[in-house]
Design a protein around this motif. Structure first.
Motif, mmCIF file in Angstrom:
data_model
loop_
_atom_site.group_PDB
_atom_site.id
_atom_site.type_symbol
_atom_site.label_atom_id
_atom_site.label_comp_id
_atom_site.label_asym_id
_atom_site.label_seq_id
_atom_site.Cartn_x
_atom_site.Cartn_y
_atom_site.Cartn_z
ATOM 1 N N PRO A 234 -27.584 0.676 -12.783
ATOM 2 C CA PRO A 234 -26.968 0.965 -13.894
ATOM 3 C C PRO A 234 -25.796 -0.190 -14.174
ATOM 4 O O PRO A 234 -25.283 -0.902 -13.223
ATOM 5 C CB PRO A 234 -26.162 2.309 -13.546
ATOM 6 N N PHE A 235 -25.377 -0.395 -15.224
ATOM 7 C CA PHE A 235 -24.128 -0.845 -15.557
ATOM 8 C C PHE A 235 -22.974 -0.231 -15.744
ATOM 9 O O PHE A 235 -23.071 0.803 -16.835
ATOM 10 C CB PHE A 235 -24.307 -1.877 -16.883
ATOM 11 N N LEU A 236 -22.027 -0.196 -14.826
ATOM 12 C CA LEU A 236 -20.873 0.997 -15.081
ATOM 13 C C LEU A 236 -19.543 0.114 -15.374
ATOM 14 O O LEU A 236 -19.378 -0.924 -14.971
ATOM 15 C CB LEU A 236 -20.667 1.366 -13.667
ATOM 16 N N VAL A 237 -18.886 0.895 -16.158
ATOM 17 C CA VAL A 237 -17.448 0.786 -16.249
ATOM 18 C C VAL A 237 -16.597 1.837 -15.437
ATOM 19 O O VAL A 237 -17.159 2.889 -15.659
ATOM 20 C CB VAL A 237 -16.634 0.624 -17.806
ATOM 21 N N VAL A 238 -15.638 1.467 -14.599
ATOM 22 C CA VAL A 238 -15.009 2.203 -13.715
ATOM 23 C C VAL A 238 -13.400 2.164 -13.964
ATOM 24 O O VAL A 238 -12.912 1.129 -14.239
ATOM 25 C CB VAL A 238 -15.246 1.970 -12.351
ATOM 26 N N TYR A 239 -12.910 3.291 -14.029
ATOM 27 C CA TYR A 239 -11.357 3.546 -14.129
ATOM 28 C C TYR A 239 -10.792 4.605 -13.411
ATOM 29 O O TYR A 239 -11.451 5.721 -13.192
ATOM 30 C CB TYR A 239 -10.956 3.536 -15.687
ATOM 31 N N LYS A 240 -9.557 4.521 -13.329
ATOM 32 C CA LYS A 240 -8.773 5.748 -12.624
ATOM 33 C C LYS A 240 -7.808 6.300 -13.740
ATOM 34 O O LYS A 240 -7.343 5.575 -14.530
ATOM 35 C CB LYS A 240 -7.844 5.109 -11.758
ATOM 36 N N GLU A 241 -8.120 7.548 -13.597
ATOM 37 C CA GLU A 241 -7.319 8.495 -14.579
ATOM 38 C C GLU A 241 -5.900 8.226 -14.510
ATOM 39 O O GLU A 241 -5.283 7.978 -13.533
ATOM 40 C CB GLU A 241 -7.571 9.907 -14.163
ATOM 41 N N GLY A 242 -5.394 7.964 -16.036
ATOM 42 C CA GLY A 242 -4.109 7.730 -16.078
ATOM 43 C C GLY A 242 -3.601 6.379 -15.969
ATOM 44 O O GLY A 242 -2.379 6.019 -16.242
ATOM 45 N N ARG A 243 -4.673 5.421 -15.675
ATOM 46 C CA ARG A 243 -4.096 3.879 -15.634
ATOM 47 C C ARG A 243 -4.342 3.063 -16.735
ATOM 48 O O ARG A 243 -3.425 2.502 -17.050
ATOM 49 C CB ARG A 243 -5.221 3.505 -14.366
ATOM 50 N N PRO A 244 -5.724 3.133 -17.270
ATOM 51 C CA PRO A 244 -5.950 2.435 -18.477
ATOM 52 C C PRO A 244 -4.883 2.863 -19.712
ATOM 53 O O PRO A 244 -4.722 4.181 -19.907
ATOM 54 C CB PRO A 244 -7.215 2.370 -18.820
ATOM 55 N N SER A 245 -4.736 1.890 -20.426
ATOM 56 C CA SER A 245 -4.082 2.270 -21.797
ATOM 57 C C SER A 245 -4.626 3.116 -22.787
ATOM 58 O O SER A 245 -6.034 3.033 -22.554
ATOM 59 C CB SER A 245 -3.385 0.823 -22.394
ATOM 60 N N ALA A 246 -4.211 3.624 -23.793
ATOM 61 C CA ALA A 246 -5.121 4.261 -24.898
ATOM 62 C C ALA A 246 -6.009 3.313 -25.568
ATOM 63 O O ALA A 246 -7.000 3.590 -25.932
ATOM 64 C CB ALA A 246 -4.180 4.850 -25.820
ATOM 65 N N GLU A 247 -5.426 2.113 -25.595
ATOM 66 C CA GLU A 247 -6.361 0.999 -26.226
ATOM 67 C C GLU A 247 -7.669 0.638 -25.310
ATOM 68 O O GLU A 247 -8.794 0.446 -25.968
ATOM 69 C CB GLU A 247 -5.695 -0.205 -26.750
ATOM 70 N N ALA A 248 -7.250 0.618 -24.212
ATOM 71 C CA ALA A 248 -8.542 0.223 -23.275
ATOM 72 C C ALA A 248 -9.664 1.375 -23.326
ATOM 73 O O ALA A 248 -10.822 1.043 -23.353
ATOM 74 C CB ALA A 248 -7.905 0.149 -21.537
ATOM 75 N N LEU A 249 -9.198 2.558 -23.305
ATOM 76 C CA LEU A 249 -10.128 3.912 -23.292
ATOM 77 C C LEU A 249 -10.627 3.890 -24.677
ATOM 78 O O LEU A 249 -11.991 4.293 -24.840
ATOM 79 C CB LEU A 249 -9.274 5.132 -23.289
ATOM 80 N N LYS A 250 -9.903 3.572 -25.911
ATOM 81 C CA LYS A 250 -10.615 3.463 -27.188
ATOM 82 C C LYS A 250 -11.713 2.452 -26.963
ATOM 83 O O LYS A 250 -12.787 2.477 -27.501
ATOM 84 C CB LYS A 250 -9.498 2.934 -28.181
ATOM 85 N N PHE A 251 -11.583 1.185 -26.311
ATOM 86 C CA PHE A 251 -12.471 0.199 -26.280
ATOM 87 C C PHE A 251 -13.584 0.673 -25.491
ATOM 88 O O PHE A 251 -14.837 0.482 -25.838
ATOM 89 C CB PHE A 251 -11.915 -1.041 -25.545
ATOM 90 N N LEU A 252 -13.564 1.286 -24.499
ATOM 91 C CA LEU A 252 -14.605 2.004 -23.699
ATOM 92 C C LEU A 252 -15.370 2.989 -24.383
ATOM 93 O O LEU A 252 -16.832 2.892 -24.388
ATOM 94 C CB LEU A 252 -13.959 2.599 -22.383
ATOM 95 N N SER A 253 -14.624 3.677 -25.285
ATOM 96 C CA SER A 253 -15.374 4.543 -26.155
ATOM 97 C C SER A 253 -16.434 3.780 -26.884
ATOM 98 O O SER A 253 -17.434 4.472 -27.227
ATOM 99 C CB SER A 253 -14.566 5.581 -26.779
ATOM 100 N N TRP A 254 -15.690 2.966 -27.531
ATOM 101 C CA TRP A 254 -16.406 2.123 -28.327
ATOM 102 C C TRP A 254 -17.929 1.606 -27.789
ATOM 103 O O TRP A 254 -18.963 1.525 -28.440
ATOM 104 C CB TRP A 254 -15.894 0.884 -29.151
ATOM 105 N N MET A 255 -17.924 1.422 -26.490
ATOM 106 C CA MET A 255 -19.180 0.656 -25.918
ATOM 107 C C MET A 255 -20.086 1.580 -25.872
ATOM 108 O O MET A 255 -21.514 1.024 -25.789
ATOM 109 C CB MET A 255 -18.873 0.257 -24.532
ATOM 110 N N LYS A 256 -20.018 2.922 -26.110
ATOM 111 C CA LYS A 256 -21.080 3.974 -26.431
ATOM 112 C C LYS A 256 -21.536 4.115 -27.535
ATOM 113 O O LYS A 256 -22.631 4.864 -27.778
ATOM 114 C CB LYS A 256 -20.557 5.370 -25.634
#
Length: 273
Positions: A234-256
């Protein structure tokens, strides 16, 4: 406001940055050198319609997972599953694509098909001459990745290249193997040596090297989707809850999204859709 992007993919372990002329927030993504080229295209595409800059570094999967844990990057990239020691209830994994690992040789090599068992024996140093696997009477030059590489970690798991010493699992890859720091360097090693063998991300395969069939199945998107070609990860994106900004999580959602997954397929990887 649209962001002007100047993207540059550099060698593994160096900064790969999308530099914005005028931009809002910067999203930092660190990790796998196999995932980095795809992430770079994701960043450039996303920044065209969002007021952000995406900066990508590719020092390896282990570094990406650490960066996600300690918050030194918004998002980490890994091209292998997390080890037990890296798992935490707070650490979230998102599969953004799947990839095959291609076992590659020099274009001049007459060998075109090996079994998993033969590949494992070559990497353990038990098979040392191409004539033992149907090739010329020439010594095999084994090329591998460094121990921080997710490609190496996945390859060792798939090919049963782990051994226990004093109860600790360690690599069974021969100490004589040449070590490359990234997909690009390993591919160059194989392209320049007629007796070399290596392994790289399927998405990195080009006409400079020859991918081998494994157990009778050539590496391809179709063979991976059907399960015939089993050397995949798999190609994974990993993050820790509460760490990434809202913009970073928005970017991650877009990847899907369907648009992002079309990019995955256009780059020779396997979409999650």
């Amino acid at each position: 406001m649209k962001t002007k992007i100047i993207g540059a993919i550099a060698l593994a372990g160096t900064m790969v940055a999308s530099t914005a002329a005028i931009a809002g927030e910067t999203i930092s993504v660190v990790g796998s050198s196999s995932v980095s080229p795809l992430m770079e295209v994701f960043g450039e595409t996303y920044a065209k319609s969002n007021d952000v800059t995406v900066e990508v570094q590719g020092p390896g999967s282990s570094a990406g997972i650490r960066a996600a844990h300690d918050g030194s990057a918004d998002l980490g990239m890994s091209s292998r599953d997390l080890k037990t020691s890296e798992e935490s209830p707070e650490v979230k994994e998102v599969v953004i694509a799947r990839d095959g690992i291609a076992v590659v040789v020099n274009n001049s090599n007459p060998v075109s098909d090996l079994t998993k068992e033969q590949v494992a024996k070559i990497y353990k140093g038990e098979v040392t001459n191409w004539k033992q696997v149907g090739g010329e009477d020439k010594p095999i030059v084994v090329a591998t990745r460094d121990t921080a590489s997710g490609t190496r970690g996945a390859f060792e798991d798939i090919m049963s290249l782990k051994k226990k010493i004093n109860g600790v699992k360690v690599s069974a890859i021969s100490q004589k193997a040449q070590v490359a720091s990234g997909n690009g360097q390993l591919k160059t090693t194989v392209a320049n040596n007629p007796f070399a063998i290596g392994y790289i991300s399927l998405g990195s395969v080009d006409n400079t090297v020859k991918p081998l069939a494994i157990d009778g199945h050539k590496p391809s998107v179709a063979a991976i989707k059907s399960g015939d070609y089993t050397v995949q990860r798999p190609f994974l994106v990993v993050y820790k809850e509460g760490r990434p900004s809202a913009e970073a999580l928005k970017f991650l959602s877009w990847m899907k999204t369907a648009d992002a997954q079309k990019i995955v397929e256009s780059k020779g990887f396997i979409s999650t859709h």
